[in-house]
Structure formats: structure tokens, C-alpha cells
Design an enzyme around this catalytic site. Structure first.
Site, PDB file in Angstrom:
ATOM      1  N   HIS A   1      10.154  37.177   6.421  1.00  0.00           N
ATOM      2  CA  HIS A   1      11.323  36.853   5.601  1.00  0.00           C
ATOM      3  C   HIS A   1      12.539  36.676   6.499  1.00  0.00           C
ATOM      4  CE1 HIS A   1      14.093  36.861   2.234  1.00  0.00           C
ATOM      5  NE2 HIS A   1      14.841  37.723   2.911  1.00  0.00           N
TER       6      HIS A   1
ATOM      7  N   ILE B   1       0.121   6.131   4.859  1.00  0.00           N
ATOM      8  CA  ILE B   1       0.707   5.312   5.925  1.00  0.00           C
ATOM      9  C   ILE B   1       1.904   4.536   5.383  1.00  0.00           C
ATOM     10  CG2 ILE B   1       0.295   3.387   7.518  1.00  0.00           C
ATOM     11  CD1 ILE B   1      -2.668   4.290   7.602  1.00  0.00           C
TER      12      ILE B   1
ATOM     13  N   GLY C   1       0.840  -1.210   0.000  1.00  0.00           N
ATOM     14  CA  GLY C   1       0.000   0.000   0.000  1.00  0.00           C
ATOM     15  C   GLY C   1       0.864   1.244   0.000  1.00  0.00           C
TER      16      GLY C   1
ATOM     17  N   ARG D   1      -7.552   1.951   6.299  1.00  0.00           N
ATOM     18  CA  ARG D   1      -8.226   1.769   7.571  1.00  0.00           C
ATOM     19  C   ARG D   1      -9.717   1.703   7.325  1.00  0.00           C
ATOM     20  NH1 ARG D   1      -4.927   2.754  11.835  1.00  0.00           N
ATOM     21  NH2 ARG D   1      -6.699   3.138  13.207  1.00  0.00           N
TER      22      ARG D   1
ATOM     23  N   ALA E   1      -0.319  -1.891   4.859  1.00  0.00           N
ATOM     24  CA  ALA E   1      -0.705  -0.469   4.935  1.00  0.00           C
ATOM     25  C   ALA E   1      -1.748  -0.187   3.871  1.00  0.00           C
ATOM     26  CB  ALA E   1       0.530   0.406   4.747  1.00  0.00           C
TER      27      ALA E   1
END
Lengths: 449, 420
Positions: free
Chosen positions: A432, A176, A172, A260, A257
Site C-alpha cells: 500500500h 494492434i 482492424g 497476423r 491491422a
């Protein structure tokens, strides 16, 4: 009788409980384990603690470029684990103290809706005018043979590893998978990332996803995209590569992964008649479910699966329960991936705008346009893409990759939320030198006049 | 001395009114209290009365225009008096003072007869107005005789919608903001505007009214036929070769004029039960403009050659599209042509432009199978949809006109032979 019972003590649940408590309501929060939820114990916080260490290690490796000579560099998994545990404990105590300060009664146990206005917990029944379901999500297990092997870990169990594996296969390439790929590649693991899709899906913007893939690959991870996992044998992955050739990859561990899924089981949803499916509980933009008095927020709604979205949803629900007008707006909820380099975005992608038929102008500036980025990120890479409406010049989306992006993306979300136009951004002063100047340049260069 | 007449404010939420109709024309004598104009708000119609006796020296707005409240709409005085000083600026909307918030007055059941003067502010209200640089017009106070109290101003001040930069840009383009939005602290965002109803423009309002009247006051029916378009296509090609820019629609309009010359009963207007036949053919043609449908009128079209007619159509179309067309060029039509053929429409039912009794719809050119010398051949045909008012024109005479028109079109080469 409580004004509100919250089931689930993650960021959605505890923020909602605290908010209701501050409104002077009588609130109970039911949590089976420690307060803090997935985010604090198994998600956002521990993984970011790990990633800090791997990023620092990577920085140390190029310390000479900053004029620093180091020797004897090493990675101590035990110490990293210890630091993570310490941070998690500190934050968990913070949540407990927040509950105390807000007057929320915390009940340890498993809450289950017994009726429209009653929750069953620890053999007792608590009455409430409102119930907020915030049971979260858990790792999904795809139907691949061998996924039950003890060598297959998920995003929860991998956090308990007390060794750096030599070889890790990650299934995956979502956020994740990519965060773990980034971490393990930098600490020296041979990482292979598999995904069935032809591109890394972690970042919504295609250009960002491409750059992220390149950057993580440069850090040592290998990618097997358009790959189909056929089975897992212990810790060996059997797959078909993009040409359909059967291959195997031997690893020490496999990380699942693949995503979910909402925790909708065993909360009494069916008995209460709450409308839900495997994708989650259906809610309105006010946080209401179909049953009056029953509300839901966070991952269990299956909407965004982000801690900050959950917290906002919870607060919206509480406000509406107690007569304060509020509604969730998803258009400008930012998302961050804490890989090295970081990815941050807010608003819509080019694909979404095209699909919605919205004409837009875009500009892409390298992160290095901001002097501070060059100073802070020796050899770093990144860019900011800004998308604005062609007609009015209103900011529609910002997609950034590069370290520091996570800290300025809230500004982009703010501008999108308040519908600012490029001409308005010109009136804002950015400090800056900061990396946020890259955001400003990207927006101002998306000229539309 | 000349007296200007202001557009009244018939309600506190009203910022502009539609000038529906002038009851008195420029140069006419008017007496005090005489109704000189009809106006409309979103909710109701009102009449404007002459505040003085005299002659209507000048009118500053046309019928159908949206006029900001309090703008001078006309001047009454004695002939020869100067009225230029009363002419409203092109953009006569009250210019907001920089830094001042625009008022968003809440709906009030008490529509005022006239806006209260500055003196109607209570001392505390005056102080509030000065401190907040907040000077909304037309507030009716809750104090005695409509005196404006501090509380009235405060409520108004805080009820003004706060809008995002994007929503602000869209409001300037005519979108209407709700009092409360869906953004942070109820800020009005773009999507709130898209949910709100859009007010019809002045031109649209006129079109809507005329369309309703048309359908309500006549007995419309439509006849469909088609004519062999071979000649049309050939003639257009010949004009083109001769350097003359004439299209199919121009030629169909030319043929229509020729047919109308022979059928005066269709070149007529039905007004209050009387049919007025017109010796001249003032040919209107429907023109799609950014503001909506406009029907420019070609006067005395029976005197024009095809090339002259085409040039006139071109000129009026350009003026209509740019909004520069004069009133005299969009009124007084006796017959109307509407062409949807260029958009691929095969047939439709045009709506009469009352009090005219006929309107011709021109459709797309399509091939049609025709039996010729025992064989089926495919010939290009142009579709014609003629709507008539059955009150005065029965089916047969209507069909006869359509037949005549078809003959003109099919013999167009002969018809224009002298022109090339």
C-alpha cells in the site's frame, strides 16, 4: 550432430535455444535477420517505445493538473524513432549475449527442414536430433482491392514513418489497431478505426472493450464499426457504414491491422510431413508436432500469438525433448494491450464461462478504489473485473483496464494458475499504496460465501 | 471386560472399508475367531473375526456404510456390560494434526497383516518424523521385519501430492487425487481430479451389487400396459378439494396394494429355491435421494386408507431424502413400485429388488386414442410396466395381475368411495 536446431530467432526460438543450452545441450539457432524476432524489431518493443512517448505527451498536456507549468510542448518524431532504435539495439545485443552465454551457435541464414533430423541452411545441411520450428507470423493482408497501394502500411512498415501523418485510417480494431490508434490520436493525428465487427475486438471482455473504445475515442480517434471496406484508392478508404451507406474517407496513410498469420511457407513442412494448415502448425500441449523429433512453438502454431506464450511453449518443448516433464497450460496466460489506458487480462471471460456452463460470481471495482491510481492517473479511467467460480470461489478470470494494469496482471495469472480461491487471496498482503490493490479489492468483493 | 472390535486396515492405501454384511447380529453369542462381519476395500473382500468370546453387545455401523479404518465397529462382552465408551464419534476419521501433512502412501505389494507400532521406526526415522511433524499411519518399512527407515518416510513425505486450493476443496468432497498433477512442479489441479476415477460411495456400491445380483439370479421380463387415468385424475381432484394431499402415484400405489391382496403370488420372495408368500404387503417404493436409490418400505400397507398411505409415503420420502430414515424402514419389502412417470418416462423395464419376484414401474400419463361408441376419443392413460421373475411367475398370470391392476385403477373412484 546437434541435439537441437531452432529455426527462428524470436522470443519463442531464442528462449528455447538458451534453455536447451543451459541444459548442456548442443544447440544451433538459425535466424535470417537479427535475433529478437517480430517482438523485438517490429512488435512489442518498438511499439511500446512509441506509446511511452505519446503517453508522456498526453501527460504533459495535463501537467497543470499536477501543478506543473509547461510551455513549448512539441513532438519530435525523429527523436522518438532514435530512442526506439537505441532500445531495440540494446535488447538485441542482450539476446546475442544470452546466446553466447548459453553456448548456442547462431547461424545467420534461412533454415529449411530437409529431413526429420536435418536442416538445410546456407547451402549446408546440419544434422539434429530435434528440430524446433519457431518461424513466427507476419501481417495478414485481407483481400481488399487497393491494399497494395504504397500508402497502405502494415504494423511493420508504419514503424519506419518519419512523419506524423495528419490523417490515418486504421483497418482492424484488434490490439494492434487499437495500440496504433491510441498512439496516433495522442500525437495529434486524425485517426479513424474501421472494423467489420460491431465492437472493438482488442479486449476479450466486452465491458473492457467498451470502456477502451470510449477512452480512445475521447483521445480523438473516430470509430467506424460494423463497416465494410470495399476498396482502397491510394490512401482513400471506400467503405459501407453500419447502415450500408457507401462512404469514403480520405487519409494520408492507411494502416492494415487486420491480424497476423503464421509463417508456414518455405520451411520444408510438406516434405517433412508436418501437419499444418493456414492457421498454423498443430502441436500438442508438450510442443510436439505429428512428426517425432520435430517440435513447434510460438506464432507459427497459430495458438496465442503472444511473445510470452511463445517463450513458454518453446521451453516446454525443450523440456520434453530432453526428458523433463512439462506441459503448456493456456488457461492463465495473461494478455496486455498497451493503449492509453492499458488493458490487461488473465483467465476466462464471462462469455467463455457461460459457454462452458460454469456458474460464476463477478465483481467490478473502479481502479480509483486504489488511492495510488488516483495519484498516478489524473483524470484516468479504469476498472477491474474479477470472476470466480460460484461453487468453490476459485478465481477464474481477471479483466482490467486502466494504467498500471499491465504490471499487476501477472499476480492474477499466478492466482488462476495455482487455482487460488477468494479465501486464499484474503491471506495475501498487497503493498500500500499501489494500483495492485484494485486487483485485491475486485477479487475480495467477488464474494461467494 | 468388554472388547471393542476395530475396522482393520487391509492395505496401506486403505483409509476406509465398506461394511458389507454383519454375519452376527446384536445379542448373538460369538466365539473367538468366528467371522462376525464381511468388509470390502476397493480391491477385495475380507472377513472380520471376533477377537474374544462373548455376546455381540452393540454394532456401531450399518451394512453399507463406509467405515474409517481403526474405528470400533462393534463390542463383544458379557450382557449388561457398558460399551458406550467404545462408541466411535460421529466423524471417526483420524483428525489430522494441524500442520501435519496427510500421508499419501505409495502402492505397495506388501499388504501388512497389521499396522506397525511406533516402535518399528528406526531412530533416524523417528527423528525425521519429529522434525517434519510427519506421522503417517500404516507404513510398512523396508527394514528387517518391516522396520520403518528414514528413507521410507522421506520417500512418503515427498511423494505426498501437493494440491491447489481448489483441488483441496474438491478432494474434501470425495474426488480422488492422482499422485502427480499437471500444474507447476506437478501440483495437482482441478482438472487432474476430474480425470481421475471416482470411487463409488457405500450406498452406490450396495446398489451396484444388488443390481448385478438381481440380473444374474433371476429371469426377468417386463409387461407393459396402460390404464384409463380419468378416474385417477378425478379422485385426486376430489381429495384435493377435501384438503387431502394425495397425488397420482399415491393412488396407483393404493390400487397396487388392493390388486396384490387378490394376487398373493406376486407378493412373495424367492429364497434359495423356496417361494415365501407373505400375508402382509410391505410395499417398497423407489426413492431418488442425493446418495442414490433408496427403497423405503411401508409395512402392512393393506391396512392403510389412501390418505394414510399418502401420509406414510410423504414421511418416509422426507426421511430418505434427509438421510434420517431408519434401517427398519428400508428393509423387509415384499413388493416394490418405481415411478419414473413424473420424469416423463413412457415405459421402462424396472429391475427386480431380490428376493422379491415382481416390481411395478409407473409411467407418465398420456392421451391415447380409444374407440368408443363408434368414435375415436382421446383419453388420458397411465402407463404400467410390470417386471416379473419368470422362475416363478409365467406370462399369463403376470398379465392377469396387470389386468387386475388396470381394473383397480380404472375403478379407483369406487375403490375409494368410502374414503371421501
Amino acid at each position: 550432430m546437434y541435439d537441437l536446431i531452432v529455426i527462428g530467432g524470436g522470443p519463442g526460438g531464442y528462449e528455447a535455444a538458451a534453455h536447451a543450452g543451459r541444459l548442456g545441450k548442443k544447440v544451433a539457432l538459425i535466424e535470417e535477420r537479427r535475433l529478437g524476432g517480430t517482438c523485438l524489431h517490429e512488435g512489442c518493443i518498438p511499439t511500446k517505445a512509441f506509446l511511452k512517448s505519446s503517453k508522456l505527451l498526453a501527460e504533459c498536456r495535463k501537467a497543470e493538473r499536477y501543478g506543473i507549468r509547461l510551455s513549448g510542448l512539441g513532438f519530435d518524431v525523429g527523436a522518438v524513432q532514435e530512442r526506439k532504435t537505441r532500445i531495440v539495439s540494446t535488447l538485441a545485443r542482450g539476446v546475442e549475449s544470452l546466446m553466447k552465454r548459453s553456448g548456442v551457435t547462431v547461424i545467420q541464414g534461412r533454415g529449411r527442414i530437409a529431413a526429420r533430423n536435418a536442416v538445410r541452411v546456407n547451402e549446408a545441411t546440419e544434422q539434429a536430433r530435434n528440430i524446433l520450428i519457431a518461424t513466427g507470423s507476419r501481417p495478414a493482408a485481407p483481400a481488399i482491392a487497393g491494399m497494395d497501394s504504397p500508402r497502405v502500411l502494415d504494423s511493420t512498415s508504419i514503424l519506419e514513418l518519419h512523419e506524423v501523418p495528419q490523417r490515418l485510417a486504421i483497418i482492424g480494431a484488434g490490439y494492434i489497431g487499437m495500440e496504433f490508434a491510441s498512439f496516433f490520436a495522442e500525437v495529434g493525428t486524425e485517426v479513424t478505426v474501421f472494423d467489420i465487427l460491431p465492437e472493438v475486438s482488442a479486449a476479450a471482455d466486452r465491458d473492457v472493450a467498451k470502456r477502451l473504445t470510449e477512452a480512445v475515442a475521447r483521445n480523438g480517434a473516430r470509430f467506424e464499426l460494423s463497416a465494410k471496406i470495399t476498396r482502397i484508392d491510394g490512401s482513400t478508404v471506400h467503405y459501407e457504414d453500419r447502415e450500408g451507406r457507401a462512404k469514403t474517407l480520405a487519409a494520408d496513410y492507411v494502416l492494415n491491422a487486420t491480424g497476423r498469420k503464421p509463417v508456414v511457407e518455405d520451411a520444408g513442412l510438406d516434405e517433412a510431413g508436418v501437419d499444418y494448415d493456414a492457421g498454423g502448425i498443430r502441436t500438442s500441449e508438450l510442443g510436439k508436432t505429428n512428426v517425432p523429433g520435430i517440435w513447434a512453438c510460438g506464432d507459427v502454431t497459430g495458438r496465442m500469438l503472444l511473445a510470452h506464450a511463445a517463450a513458454r511453449e518453446g521451453i516446454v518443448a525443450v523440456n520434453n525433448m530432453f526428458g523433463v516433464k512439462d506441459r503448456i497450460r493456456y488457461e492463465a496466460i495473461p494478455a496486455v494491450i498497451y493503449t492509453h489506458p492499458e488493458v490487461a487480462s488473465a483467465g476466462r471471460t464471462e462469455e467463455e464461462l457461460r459457454r462452458q456452463g460454469i456458474e460464476y460470481v463477478k465483481s467490478v471495482v473502479p481502479m480509483g478504489i486504489a488511492g495510488r491510481f488516483l495519484i498516478e492517473n489524473e483524470g484516468g479511467t479504469g476498472f477491474v473485473k474479477a470472476l470466480a467460480g460460484a461453487r468453490y470461489g476459485n478465481l477464474l478470470g481477471v479483466h482490467a483496464i486502466g494504467d498500471g494494469a499491465s504490471e499487476f496482471i501477472f499476480g492474477a495469472a499466478w492466482m488462476i494458475e495455482t487455482e487460488m480461491r477468494i479465501a486464499d487471496v484474503r491471506e495475501l498482503v498487497f503493498p500500500h499504496p499501489t494500483i495492485s490493490e484494485a486487483l485485491k479489492e475486485a477479487i475480495l468483493q467477488a464474494s461467494w460465501e | 471386560m468388554a472388547t471393542p472390535v476395530e475396522m482393520p486396515r487391509p492395505g496401506i492405501t486403505v483409509e476406509e472399508c465398506l461394511l458389507v454384511r454383519w454375519r452376527s447380529r446384536k445379542g448373538e453369542a460369538v466365539s473367538t475367531g468366528q467371522v462376525i462381519a464381511e468388509i470390502e476395500t476397493d480391491k477385495a473382500g475380507f472377513e472380520v473375526e471376533a477377537p474374544a468370546e462373548g455376546v455381540l453387545l452393540e454394532t456401531f455401523f450399518e451394512e453399507g456404510e463406509l467405515v474409517p479404518v481403526f474405528a470400533n465397529i462393534c463390542v463383544i462382552g458379557q450382557p449388561g456390560e457398558n460399551y458406550e465408551e467404545f462408541r466411535p464419534r460421529k466423524d471417526a476419521r483420524p483428525a489430522p494434526v494441524p500442520g501435519e501433512r496427510a500421508a499419501a502412501p505409495p502402492a505397495s505389494p506388501h499388504a501388512p497383516a497389521s499396522p506397525p507400532a511406533e516402535a518399528f521406526l528406526s531412530p533416524r526415522a523417528k527423528r525425521f518424523a519429529a522434525e517434519h511433524r510427519f506421522h503417517p499411519a500404516g507404513v510398512v518399512g523396508s527394514g528387517p521385519q518391516g522396520r520403518v527407515l528414514e528413507e521410507d518416510l522421506r520417500r512418503l513425505y515427498h511423494s505426498a501430492p501437493r494440491v491447489s486450493s481448489l483441488a483441496d476443496a474438491m478432494i474434501h468432497e470425495g474426488h480422488v487425487a492422482p499422485a502427480e498433477g499437471s500444474g507447476v512442479n506437478r501440483m495437482v489441479r482441478a482438472r487432474d481430479l476430474l480425470d481421475a476415477p471416482v470411487r463409488l460411495s457405500g450406498v452406490r456400491e450396495i446398489i451396484a451389487r444388488r443390481m448385478r445380483e438381481s440380473l444374474a439370479q433371476s429371469a426377468q421380463y417386463t409387461l407393459h400396459a396402460s390404464a384409463d387415468a380419468t378416474g385417477l385424475l378425478a379422485v385426486r381432484q376430489r381429495f384435493k378439494s377435501a384438503g387431502e394431499n394425495i397425488n397420482i402415484n399415491d393412488l396407483v400405489m393404493f390400487c397396487t396394494v388392493r390388486a396384490l391382496v387378490e394376487a398373493p403370488e406376486l407378493n412373495a420372495e424367492l429364497i434359495e429355491g423356496r417361494l415365501y408368500r407373505h400375508p402382509s404387503i410391505h410395499l417398497g417404493f423407489a426413492c431418488d435421494t442425493p446418495k442414490g436409490l433408496i427403497v423405503p418400505v411401508i409395512r402392512d400397507s393393506q391396512n392403510l386408507s389412501p390418505a394414510e398411505l399418502a401420509r406414510r409415503i410423504r414421511l418416509l420420502t422426507e426421511q430418505a431424502l434427509s438421510g434420517a430414515i431408519g434401517t427398519e424402514d428400508i428393509s423387509g419389502g415384499t413388493f416394490t413400485v418405481s415411478n419414473l412417470g413424473s420424469l416423463g418416462i413412457e415405459w421402462f423395464t424396472p429391475i427386480l429388488n431380490p428376493p422379491q419376484v415382481a416390481v411395478l414401474g409407473v409411467n407418465a400419463i398420456q392421451v391415447k386414442p380409444v374407440r368408443k361408441d363408434g368414435e375415436i376419443v382421446f383419453i388420458e392413460h397411465i402407463g404400467l410396466s410390470l417386471t416379473l421373475d419368470h422362475q416363478v411367475i409365467d406370462g399369463a398370470p403376470g398379465a392377469r395381475f396387470l389386468k387386475k391392476l388396470r381394473e383397480k385403477i380404472e375403478n379407483v373412484e369406487e375403490l375409494v368411495s368410502g374414503e371421501l
